[in-house]
Scaffold this active site. Structure first.
Site, PDB file in Angstrom:
ATOM      1  N   HIS A 278       0.806  -1.222   0.000  1.00  0.00           N
ATOM      2  CA  HIS A 278       0.000   0.000   0.000  1.00  0.00           C
ATOM      3  C   HIS A 278       0.839   1.273   0.000  1.00  0.00           C
ATOM      4  CE1 HIS A 278      -4.289  -0.980   0.169  1.00  0.00           C
ATOM      5  NE2 HIS A 278      -3.894  -2.130   0.676  1.00  0.00           N
ATOM      6  N   ARG A 279       2.134   1.167   0.195  1.00  0.00           N
ATOM      7  CA  ARG A 279       2.982   2.354   0.067  1.00  0.00           C
ATOM      8  C   ARG A 279       3.105   2.754  -1.404  1.00  0.00           C
ATOM      9  NH1 ARG A 279       8.244   0.192   2.956  1.00  0.00           N
ATOM     10  NH2 ARG A 279       7.646  -1.506   1.565  1.00  0.00           N
TER      11      ARG A 279
END
Length: 170
Positions: free
Chosen positions: A152-153
């Protein structure tokens, strides 16, 4: 399925589809580092191979430039080498995206763990004949579950869902 004397598996077809779709979603073919997001120039697909002592992920380099038959031939060679302990380091390094398939173990779906430094992995379950509603009818269709684990980064749910949707369409 056998084409031109080469046995093509469903996994080979999935690898081809993923490699094509990655062109439309370059952010998925990336990794995260201290310097930020690194977009990969090549599409190198790892395919997890289980053997008695564990797991190894041979890599098909430039899979997007190969036909399904070439992917199948490459995978057959890499699997044979992996199972006989003769896989060279260059043959299991440099992956940019991994496909892992547990369908042959009668697994419907599972959550795969990302293979660093990659940022995504596609988990593939078995193909099963399932009754579904189509219009006003109930029909039997082959269904396969796909699950994308992603960092999700780098990517959020909506682009990941669009990526999976495109893989499904292919």
């Amino acid at each position: 399925l056998k084409e031109n004397g080469i046995k093509v598996s469903y996994n080979d077809v999935i690898i081809k589809a993923v490699s094509r779709v990655l062109h439309d979603f370059p952010i998925i073919n990336s990794s995260f580092s201290d310097e930020g997001i690194i977009l990969k120039g090549n599409i190198n697909i790892g395919a997890a191979v289980a053997f008695d002592n564990g797991l190894i992920v041979p890599v098909i380099k430039d899979a997007d430039k190969m036909s399904v038959q070439q992917i199948a031939a490459c995978m057959t060679g890499l699997i044979d080498k992996a199972l006989s302990g003769k896989l060279l380091p260059d043959e299991y390094k440099g992956g940019t995206f991994t496909v892992t398939n547990l369908g042959m173990f009668d697994i419907d779906e599972f959550t795969a763990i990302i293979n660093p430094p990659e940022s995504e992995i596609l988990a593939v379950g078995k193909i099963d004949r399932i009754p579904i509603v189509q219009g006003d009818d109930i029909v039997i269709r082959p269904i396969m579950m796909l699950s994308l684990t992603y960092d999700h980064r780098i990517i959020d749910g909506a682009p990941a869902a669009r990526f999976l949707q495109k893989v499904k369409q292919l």
